[in-house]
Design a protein around this motif. Sequence first.
Motif, PDB file in Angstrom:
ATOM      1  N   CYS A  74       0.883  -1.173   0.000  1.00 37.45           N
ATOM      2  CA  CYS A  74       0.000   0.000   0.000  1.00 37.45           C
ATOM      3  C   CYS A  74       0.921   1.224   0.000  1.00 37.45           C
ATOM      4  O   CYS A  74       2.067   1.138   0.436  1.00 37.45           O
ATOM      5  N   GLN A  97      -3.153   5.992   7.120  1.00 37.30           N
ATOM      6  CA  GLN A  97      -4.187   5.697   6.133  1.00 37.30           C
ATOM      7  C   GLN A  97      -5.579   6.174   6.526  1.00 37.30           C
ATOM      8  O   GLN A  97      -6.454   6.294   5.665  1.00 37.30           O
ATOM      9  N   ARG A 100      -8.561   8.202   4.430  1.00 40.36           N
ATOM     10  CA  ARG A 100      -8.034   8.398   3.082  1.00 40.36           C
ATOM     11  C   ARG A 100      -8.401   7.231   2.167  1.00 40.36           C
ATOM     12  O   ARG A 100      -8.698   6.137   2.636  1.00 40.36           O
ATOM     13  N   GLU A 101      -8.327   7.514   0.870  1.00 38.45           N
ATOM     14  CA  GLU A 101      -8.359   6.447  -0.130  1.00 38.45           C
ATOM     15  C   GLU A 101      -6.917   6.105  -0.464  1.00 38.45           C
ATOM     16  O   GLU A 101      -6.122   6.993  -0.777  1.00 38.45           O
ATOM     17  N   VAL A 102      -6.590   4.834  -0.357  1.00 38.64           N
ATOM     18  CA  VAL A 102      -5.205   4.394  -0.439  1.00 38.64           C
ATOM     19  C   VAL A 102      -5.036   3.415  -1.600  1.00 38.64           C
ATOM     20  O   VAL A 102      -5.798   2.452  -1.709  1.00 38.64           O
ATOM     21  N   PRO A 103      -4.036   3.635  -2.462  1.00 32.05           N
ATOM     22  CA  PRO A 103      -3.780   2.662  -3.523  1.00 32.05           C
ATOM     23  C   PRO A 103      -3.068   1.424  -2.984  1.00 32.05           C
ATOM     24  O   PRO A 103      -2.203   1.515  -2.113  1.00 32.05           O
ATOM     25  N   ARG A 124      -3.409  -2.179  -9.737  1.00 32.09           N
ATOM     26  CA  ARG A 124      -3.672  -1.173  -8.706  1.00 32.09           C
ATOM     27  C   ARG A 124      -5.162  -1.182  -8.352  1.00 32.09           C
ATOM     28  O   ARG A 124      -6.011  -1.201  -9.247  1.00 32.09           O
ATOM     29  N   SER A 125      -5.446  -1.184  -7.073  1.00 30.28           N
ATOM     30  CA  SER A 125      -6.809  -1.037  -6.556  1.00 30.28           C
ATOM     31  C   SER A 125      -6.794   0.107  -5.540  1.00 30.28           C
ATOM     32  O   SER A 125      -5.730   0.533  -5.088  1.00 30.28           O
ATOM     33  N   TRP A 126      -7.986   0.583  -5.185  1.00 32.23           N
ATOM     34  CA  TRP A 126      -8.093   1.655  -4.192  1.00 32.23           C
ATOM     35  C   TRP A 126      -8.994   1.209  -3.054  1.00 32.23           C
ATOM     36  O   TRP A 126     -10.077   0.665  -3.281  1.00 32.23           O
ATOM     37  N   CYS A 127      -8.518   1.448  -1.823  1.00 30.86           N
ATOM     38  CA  CYS A 127      -9.301   1.132  -0.626  1.00 30.86           C
ATOM     39  C   CYS A 127      -9.556   2.410   0.167  1.00 30.86           C
ATOM     40  O   CYS A 127      -8.731   3.321   0.186  1.00 30.86           O
ATOM     41  N   ARG A 128     -10.707   2.441   0.809  1.00 33.43           N
ATOM     42  CA  ARG A 128     -11.066   3.558   1.691  1.00 33.43           C
ATOM     43  C   ARG A 128     -10.843   3.128   3.128  1.00 33.43           C
ATOM     44  O   ARG A 128     -11.397   2.113   3.568  1.00 33.43           O
ATOM     45  N   SER A 166     -12.364   0.796  -5.614  1.00 33.41           N
ATOM     46  CA  SER A 166     -12.313   0.429  -7.027  1.00 33.41           C
ATOM     47  C   SER A 166     -11.167  -0.538  -7.273  1.00 33.41           C
ATOM     48  O   SER A 166     -10.202  -0.583  -6.520  1.00 33.41           O
TER      49      SER A 166
END
Length: 194
Positions: A74, A97, A100-103, A124-128, A166
């Motif tokens: 991450c 983190q 935030r939205e974290v890649p 790559r994905s994004w997590c909140r 996403s």
Amino acid sequence: MAFELILASGSPRRKMLLEQAGYTFQVEVSDVPEPEPEPGVPAEEYVTTLAWRKARAVALRRGRGWILGADTTCTVDGVCLNKPVDRADAERMIRLQEGREVPVMTGICLYHAETHQWLGAVERSWCRFRTLSDSERTAYLDSLAWRGKAGAYGLQDNDPIVSLVSGSWSNVVGLPLERFQTLWAWANALSQRG
């Protein structure tokens, strides 16, 4: 014709993902060191280089088959958040983190032991990451759910502190199955051509 697949990882999550997807494979841990990246090295380069090193190390030992190496991290403000070394490190990562939205990036490499050809990719994905109260943060740290997980959390464990925004769910868990499926098809095509 089926081609031999070897997972160069001791990760139970990567093993689980491949099993659930129906792949037949063996496991041989690479034992490649995973140092923190040098300052200024992009996360994409870091994870793809480590994935290649892991796959190549096992390929050189085995001498046959397609070896799958992978590495996940991450990032926050260009800083890689790998597996925390202890509780204080996990807390540091969580605080970085929060809110935030974290890649989340996974590098994968399929390395053919016989020919030394290889295929690689990064997903790559994004997590909140939600903001935690002090008591929630303490309870999470006390649970030890952060151990052995990049970024100090596990999406597959339904951790209440993070959600997928996403991208690939399996990527966050440690192996982007959709991307791997594409590479595996290419690897098999290369093998059939001889």
